[in-house]
Write an enzyme that holds these catalytic residues in place. Structure first.
Site, PDB file in Angstrom:
ATOM      1  N   GLN A   5      -5.087  -3.633  -2.298  1.00  0.00           N
ATOM      2  CA  GLN A   5      -4.439  -2.803  -3.354  1.00  0.00           C
ATOM      3  C   GLN A   5      -4.663  -3.543  -4.834  1.00  0.00           C
ATOM      4  O   GLN A   5      -4.127  -2.870  -5.726  1.00  0.00           O
ATOM      5  CB  GLN A   5      -3.080  -2.423  -2.986  1.00  0.00           C
ATOM      6  CG  GLN A   5      -2.901  -1.674  -1.732  1.00  0.00           C
ATOM      7  CD  GLN A   5      -3.664  -0.532  -1.589  1.00  0.00           C
ATOM      8  OE1 GLN A   5      -4.200   0.270  -2.563  1.00  0.00           O
ATOM      9  NE2 GLN A   5      -3.711   0.009  -0.243  1.00  0.00           N
TER      10      GLN A   5
ATOM     11  N   ASN B 126       0.666  -1.228   0.178  1.00  0.00           N
ATOM     12  CA  ASN B 126       0.165   0.075   0.124  1.00  0.00           C
ATOM     13  C   ASN B 126       0.848   1.375   0.038  1.00  0.00           C
ATOM     14  O   ASN B 126       0.583   2.286  -0.369  1.00  0.00           O
ATOM     15  CB  ASN B 126      -1.075  -0.155   1.170  1.00  0.00           C
ATOM     16  CG  ASN B 126      -0.233  -0.283   2.451  1.00  0.00           C
ATOM     17  OD1 ASN B 126       0.570  -1.310   2.512  1.00  0.00           O
ATOM     18  ND2 ASN B 126      -0.553   0.325   3.530  1.00  0.00           N
TER      19      ASN B 126
ATOM     20  N   THR C   1     -25.918  -9.823  10.937  1.00  0.00           N
ATOM     21  CA  THR C   1     -26.438  -9.316   9.921  1.00  0.00           C
ATOM     22  C   THR C   1     -25.571  -8.411   8.727  1.00  0.00           C
ATOM     23  O   THR C   1     -25.046  -8.032   9.127  1.00  0.00           O
ATOM     24  CB  THR C   1     -27.683  -8.297  10.254  1.00  0.00           C
ATOM     25  OG1 THR C   1     -28.326  -9.066  11.253  1.00  0.00           O
ATOM     26  CG2 THR C   1     -28.591  -8.092   9.069  1.00  0.00           C
TER      27      THR C   1
ATOM     28  N   CYS D 197      -3.352   6.531   9.417  1.00  0.00           N
ATOM     29  CA  CYS D 197      -3.198   6.127  10.897  1.00  0.00           C
ATOM     30  C   CYS D 197      -4.620   7.035  11.524  1.00  0.00           C
ATOM     31  O   CYS D 197      -4.707   8.009  11.408  1.00  0.00           O
ATOM     32  CB  CYS D 197      -1.887   6.600  11.566  1.00  0.00           C
ATOM     33  SG  CYS D 197      -1.870   6.584  13.410  1.00  0.00           S
TER      34      CYS D 197
END
Lengths: 369, 408
Positions: B191, B163, B254, B341
């Site tokens: 990616q 990434n 669900t 982050c």
């Protein structure tokens, strides 16, 4: 496509240090109101994962404080960034703080934080982000003298005044500083926060040392210093001035000059810590009268304006000190301050800060030598 | 073009240029066009009554589309919350159902934290983890993998592409090695979608011969909170979330039908993947050649090895990446210094450090990742601004009075 680089207004761009507390939040809000282009930043200074979560409401190191700062920035619709200052904070604030206690001194970490982070690191960020000013929520004022020079003056709020912590500021950067709440008293600051709907309006004042928190500095040092080093700081408690051994203590870092409580002994008269000697780890206790001194020596002086030898200044020897008149003279290593009235508990590691008519002149670090 | 990012900036500038598509992608314009339809994708797909039919249909159709895209059976597709859940589930499943003789895991040093932290978690439970080095050219150490593979190896986990640098790893070759040793092979393929033309291989995902692959919808113009696991038939699986039998008992809870529906809609766009990938490659090459021509002291990390078409990881000497990112943001450009982050608190990228970059290089790095809607004009504007900002920051670094050396 329009240019992306245009500045929005002519008043200038300000980087404002936002801790997530009410003071810096209101500082940012007032700057926005005054028409500056404002950018908020929080310095991440200490790994908050090591902080007790219940301490979040009154200290500046928890992630909740970063959230609060961000929330205020969102409310004000200004850009906001978190700056990683952990390594620098550790090297320039935490490590010297611990070292001072282990060397029989009582440190003043807020000055180091101002010296190396707020008014150095952030000044660099200010320039890099193309800002014209740096602003903080300090209780201090910038005034312009008759020569057109910007100078630092004490806050309107005597009780909150924080100029004591600002004596190391480089005079060259003073014209770049904005202290938007320095002319206000704390209750007014809270009123503004309330009126502007800032989430921090009712937040508790941060007191004490942000990275230490409610657990106290003794515990902080215990957690951050190797046990064998702490053990090597044990020694004897001696009577001042006779030298009579009165007992043993668990480490010189647990004592500060003037301390009258927690001496670990019962005695028929009230005793105070008179001095602490790093060379043999001795803590000297005695009657209160021995705490009084009329001379204070300072080293590593920093002056915001030129000082006049032989002249009298108001001098504060600790943050909560009222200030007292002293005459300054040069010594081999620094300066000597001769007080008109003897002062209680002159403490190495603290600063002596000089004022002339409420104007911050500068100061130095108190030393016994 | 209907730019969904327009007007979303807190800086109140009305033009934003988004070049951080490896962190997340803006929702595809087609989703905005069909938003009112999506809003009514409700009902519990596990119900029996009429309201369950539409959500059931979305699950079925998206599952089939994804299976077609990968060239696998719909039974080999599990929907979940995202690739972090997928990565955690796979490593933990393999560990829980291991043959007692196999307790070693081989993981590259540049994996996503959801792989690294799960591997560390298993390490604490007794797994032996071999961390495969990747060099600064972006090449993974195949000899290391060969040396560590044995009858004790349980699983090999190497991502399809990194990434941060865009480095593409030879997962086909690594899978073959893993299988020779009797080990399972997982590839984090987050990616891949939309950044690599999988359809150039008639066998599609099968060409890699993986046992597991993980995907995330928000990296491909659909909504966040939806992930997909490809699990080859008969591979070990233990549900991470136990519940009411959803996903054939392999993932309880669900289903996120809205997110899955958004993925189903966007998957149709993959027909045009080749055109988009080719265009991103052209723009990325334009970006890099312009930057190298106009900015001294700039290097492209991992440029020597195979890379994704859209990613560029730069190191710029004498520039603080943190300030560079902020300056660019203030001027309307969204890029990153490394992986996104949650705290917004930039640390030097562990991936770049693992690839042998110094701390200073990692702190002077910038990641630019292009998307399907990136235009040449945006790239030109970006390069112009970058040239200007880098020059300014370098000037301050050279002339600035900096007391920092006194303490650090």
């Amino acid at each position: 496509m329009p240019s992306l680089n245009e500045k929005k207004n002519s008043k200038g761009r300000v980087l404002v240090a936002m801790s997530g507390g009410v003071d810096s939040s209101v500082a940012a809000a007032l700057l926005v109101e005054q028409g500056y282009e404002v950018i908020g930043a929080t310095m991440q200074v200490w790994d908050y994962t090591s902080c007790d979560i219940t301490e979040g409401s009154g200290t500046c190191c928890s992630s909740l404080d970063v959230d609060d700062a961000r929330s205020v920035a969102d409310k004000l619709n200004i850009p906001f960034y978190v700056l990683n200052c952990e390594a620098k904070f550790k090297a320039s604030v935490i490590d010297p703080f611990i070292k001072a206690y282990l060397n029989a001194q009582t440190p003043l970490p807020c000055v180091n934080c101002n010296t190396y982070l707020k008014f150095d690191h952030l000044i660099k960020k200010m320039k890099e982000l193309d800002c014209d000013y740096l602003s903080t929520g300090h209780y201090a004022q910038i005034v312009t003298n008759e020569k057109g020079q910007a100078q630092i003056k004490t806050s309107t709020d005597d009780w909150k005044d924080q100029t004591y912590f600002l004596f190391t500021i480089d005079p060259e950067i003073v014209p770049k500083l904005l202290f938007p709440i320095g002319h206000l008293k704390k209750p007014q600051v809270r009123e503004i926060a309330e009126a502007k709907g800032l989430v921090v309006a009712k937040k508790k004042d941060s007191t004490g040392i942000c990275f230490v928190g409610a657990k106290g500095y003794e515990q902080f040092i215990k957690e951050n210093v190797a046990a064998d080093i702490l053990a090597s700081k044990k020694g004897q408690i001696k009577r001042f001035p006779s030298g009579e051994v009165m007992g043993a203590h668990e480490g010189i870092h647990l004592y500060t000059i003037g301390q009258g409580k927690g001496l670990g002994m019962t005695y028929h008269e009230k005793l105070f810590v008179i001095s602490i000697k790093a060379e043999d780890n001795s803590v000297w206790v005695g009657e209160e009268k021995y705490l009084l001194k009329d001379e204070v020596n300072i080293i590593e002086p920093q002056w915001l304006t030129e000082i006049e030898e032989g002249a009298e200044y108001q001098v504060k020897i600790r943050y909560q000190h009222q200030g007292s008149a002293a005459v300054i003279s040069k010594t081999e290593n620094g300066y000597k301050l001769k007080f008109k009235e003897a002062q209680r508990a002159v403490t190495p590691g603290q600063a002596a800060v000089l004022y002339k008519n409420q104007q911050l002149v500068g100061g130095g670090w108190i030393t016994l030598n | 073009m209907n730019d969904p990012l327009q007007n979303q900036s807190l800086t109140s500038r009305n033009v934003r240029i988004y070049l951080d598509h490896n962190a997340t992608t803006p929702p595809a314009p087609v989703l905005a066009a069909r938003w009112s339809e999506l809003l009514f994708v409700t009902g519990n797909p596990s119900s029996i009554h009429n309201e369950s039919r539409m959500p059931k249909a979305w699950l079925r159709e998206t599952r089939q589309k994804f299976a077609n895209y990968l060239n696998c059976s719909p039974l080999e597709i599990i929907f979940n919350s995202g690739a972090s859940e997928g990565n955690s589930s796979i490593l933990k499943s393999a560990w829980q159902l291991r043959n007692q003789n196999r307790n070693e895991i081989i993981v590259s040093q540049v994996e996503h934290p959801s792989v690294i932290k799960t591997a560390e978690h298993l390490q604490a439970q007794g797994a032996i983890v071999h961390w495969v080095p990747v060099d600064r050219a972006g090449l993974i150490d195949l000899d290391f993998i060969k040396n560590k593979l044995s009858e004790k190896t349980l699983l090999v986990s190497v991502m399809f592409a990194n990434n941060e640098t865009g480095s593409i790893f030879p997962i086909k070759e690594i899978a073959a090695l893993a299988h020779q040793a009797g080990a399972l092979m997982h590839a984090d393929c987050v990616q891949l979608l939309g950044k690599y033309n999988l359809e150039q291989h008639p066998e599609k995902l099968k060409i890699f011969d993986l046992d597991y692959a993980t995907f995330s919808a928000h990296k491909f113009y659909a909504l966040a909170g939806t992930g997909v696991v490809f699990i080859k038939k008969n591979s070990p699986w233990v549900p991470l979330v136990h519940g009411g039998g959803q996903e054939r008992g392999r993932r309880g809870g669900t289903e996120n039908v809205l997110g899955i529906a958004s993925l189903g809609i966007v998957l149709d766009e993959l027909k045009a993947a080749k055109v988009h990938v080719d265009e991103m490659l052209r723009l990325r090459n334009l970006l890099e050649s312009s930057i190298l021509a106009r900015i001294d002291g700039c290097t492209i990390t991992a440029a020597e090895g195979a890379r994704l078409a859209n990613t560029s990881s730069l190191v710029m000497t004498n520039v603080d990446g943190e300030t560079l990112l902020m300056s660019l943001d203030l001027k309307g450009f969204s890029v990153s210094t490394g992986a996104a982050c949650s705290s917004g608190n930039p640390e030097p990228s562990p991936v770049l450090l693992a690839m042998g970059l110094s701390r200073i290089e990692a702190q002077s790095s910038l990641r630019i990742s292009l998307g399907w809607q990136t235009t040449e004009e945006q790239i030109i504007l970006f390069v112009n601004t970058l040239v200007e900002v880098v020059a300014k920051l370098r000037e301050i670094n050279l002339t600035g009075k900096d007391l920092t050396h006194a303490v650090s």
